[in-house]
Motif scaffolding. Structure first.
Motif, PDB file in Angstrom:
ATOM      1  N   LEU A   4      -2.914  10.458  -7.729  1.00  0.00           N
ATOM      2  CA  LEU A   4      -2.378   9.097  -7.679  1.00  0.00           C
ATOM      3  C   LEU A   4      -1.522   8.782  -8.894  1.00  0.00           C
ATOM      4  CD1 LEU A   4      -5.107   6.753  -6.184  1.00  0.00           C
ATOM      5  CD2 LEU A   4      -2.890   7.331  -5.256  1.00  0.00           C
ATOM      6  N   SER A   5      -1.657   9.563  -9.956  1.00  0.00           N
ATOM      7  CA  SER A   5      -0.876   9.296 -11.159  1.00  0.00           C
ATOM      8  C   SER A   5       0.604   9.570 -10.932  1.00  0.00           C
ATOM      9  CB  SER A   5      -1.395  10.117 -12.332  1.00  0.00           C
ATOM     10  OG  SER A   5      -1.219  11.494 -12.087  1.00  0.00           O
ATOM     11  N   ILE A  14       1.518   2.558  -0.787  1.00  0.00           N
ATOM     12  CA  ILE A  14       2.183   3.842  -0.563  1.00  0.00           C
ATOM     13  C   ILE A  14       2.539   3.971   0.914  1.00  0.00           C
ATOM     14  CG2 ILE A  14       1.136   4.993  -2.536  1.00  0.00           C
ATOM     15  CD1 ILE A  14      -0.890   6.270  -0.661  1.00  0.00           C
ATOM     16  N   SER A  15       3.522   4.800   1.185  1.00  0.00           N
ATOM     17  CA  SER A  15       3.998   4.995   2.560  1.00  0.00           C
ATOM     18  C   SER A  15       3.052   5.914   3.334  1.00  0.00           C
ATOM     19  CB  SER A  15       5.396   5.617   2.539  1.00  0.00           C
ATOM     20  OG  SER A  15       5.326   6.953   2.049  1.00  0.00           O
ATOM     21  N   LYS A  21       0.263  13.120   2.535  1.00  0.00           N
ATOM     22  CA  LYS A  21       0.279  14.202   1.539  1.00  0.00           C
ATOM     23  C   LYS A  21      -0.910  14.088   0.598  1.00  0.00           C
ATOM     24  CE  LYS A  21       5.163  15.344   1.303  1.00  0.00           C
ATOM     25  NZ  LYS A  21       6.322  15.481   0.428  1.00  0.00           N
ATOM     26  N   LEU A  22      -1.194  12.870   0.176  1.00  0.00           N
ATOM     27  CA  LEU A  22      -2.295  12.618  -0.747  1.00  0.00           C
ATOM     28  C   LEU A  22      -3.637  13.029  -0.152  1.00  0.00           C
ATOM     29  CD1 LEU A  22      -2.806  11.246  -3.538  1.00  0.00           C
ATOM     30  CD2 LEU A  22      -3.176   9.138  -2.282  1.00  0.00           C
ATOM     31  N   MET A  23      -3.820  12.731   1.132  1.00  0.00           N
ATOM     32  CA  MET A  23      -5.093  13.000   1.802  1.00  0.00           C
ATOM     33  C   MET A  23      -5.148  14.383   2.453  1.00  0.00           C
ATOM     34  SD  MET A  23      -6.931  10.490   1.224  1.00  0.00           S
ATOM     35  CE  MET A  23      -6.656   8.933   0.450  1.00  0.00           C
ATOM     36  N   GLY A  24      -4.001  15.029   2.548  1.00  0.00           N
ATOM     37  CA  GLY A  24      -3.979  16.361   3.150  1.00  0.00           C
ATOM     38  C   GLY A  24      -4.108  16.340   4.665  1.00  0.00           C
ATOM     39  N   TYR A  48       5.027   1.160   7.672  1.00  0.00           N
ATOM     40  CA  TYR A  48       3.633   0.831   7.390  1.00  0.00           C
ATOM     41  C   TYR A  48       3.349   1.207   5.945  1.00  0.00           C
ATOM     42  CZ  TYR A  48       2.721   0.299  12.379  1.00  0.00           C
ATOM     43  OH  TYR A  48       2.733  -0.125  13.678  1.00  0.00           O
ATOM     44  N   LEU A  49       2.634   0.341   5.243  1.00  0.00           N
ATOM     45  CA  LEU A  49       2.258   0.612   3.854  1.00  0.00           C
ATOM     46  C   LEU A  49       0.749   0.497   3.704  1.00  0.00           C
ATOM     47  CD1 LEU A  49       5.034  -1.439   2.036  1.00  0.00           C
ATOM     48  CD2 LEU A  49       4.947   1.034   2.359  1.00  0.00           C
ATOM     49  N   ILE A  50       0.192   1.435   2.952  1.00  0.00           N
ATOM     50  CA  ILE A  50      -1.254   1.485   2.726  1.00  0.00           C
ATOM     51  C   ILE A  50      -1.498   1.154   1.252  1.00  0.00           C
ATOM     52  CG2 ILE A  50      -3.290   2.987   2.732  1.00  0.00           C
ATOM     53  CD1 ILE A  50      -0.562   4.194   4.834  1.00  0.00           C
ATOM     54  N   SER A  51      -2.508   0.353   1.006  1.00  0.00           N
ATOM     55  CA  SER A  51      -2.856  -0.034  -0.356  1.00  0.00           C
ATOM     56  C   SER A  51      -3.190   1.201  -1.195  1.00  0.00           C
ATOM     57  CB  SER A  51      -4.056  -0.981  -0.328  1.00  0.00           C
ATOM     58  OG  SER A  51      -4.673  -1.056  -1.579  1.00  0.00           O
TER      59      SER A  51
END
Length: 64
Positions: A4-5, A14-15, A21-24, A48-51
């Motif tokens: 997240l950094s 985040i998109s 990508k972050l969650m795989g 769509y945006l996710i917190s």
């Protein structure tokens, strides 16, 4: 959590692409979660945006 950094501190959301990508997981999978209302998000126009805070909580949950 170092993943997240890569996002600026002032960025609050985040998109779908960044989240996947972050969650795989795949983008289609993220869209399915959104469609089933299993992933809280907001819609701005066609995006769509996710917190980012929510994504961090999910990552921490996975590490525990």
């Amino acid at each position: 959590m170092e993943r997240l950094s890569q996002f600026p501190a002032e960025q609050k959301a985040i998109s779908v692409k960044q989240f996947s990508k972050l969650m795989g997981v795949s983008r289609p999978h993220v869209y399915k979660l959104i469609e089933r209302r299993e992933l809280p998000c907001i819609k701005l126009g066609s995006r769509y945006l996710i917190s980012k805070k929510y994504a961090l909580a999910l990552l921490e949950q996975g590490d525990g």
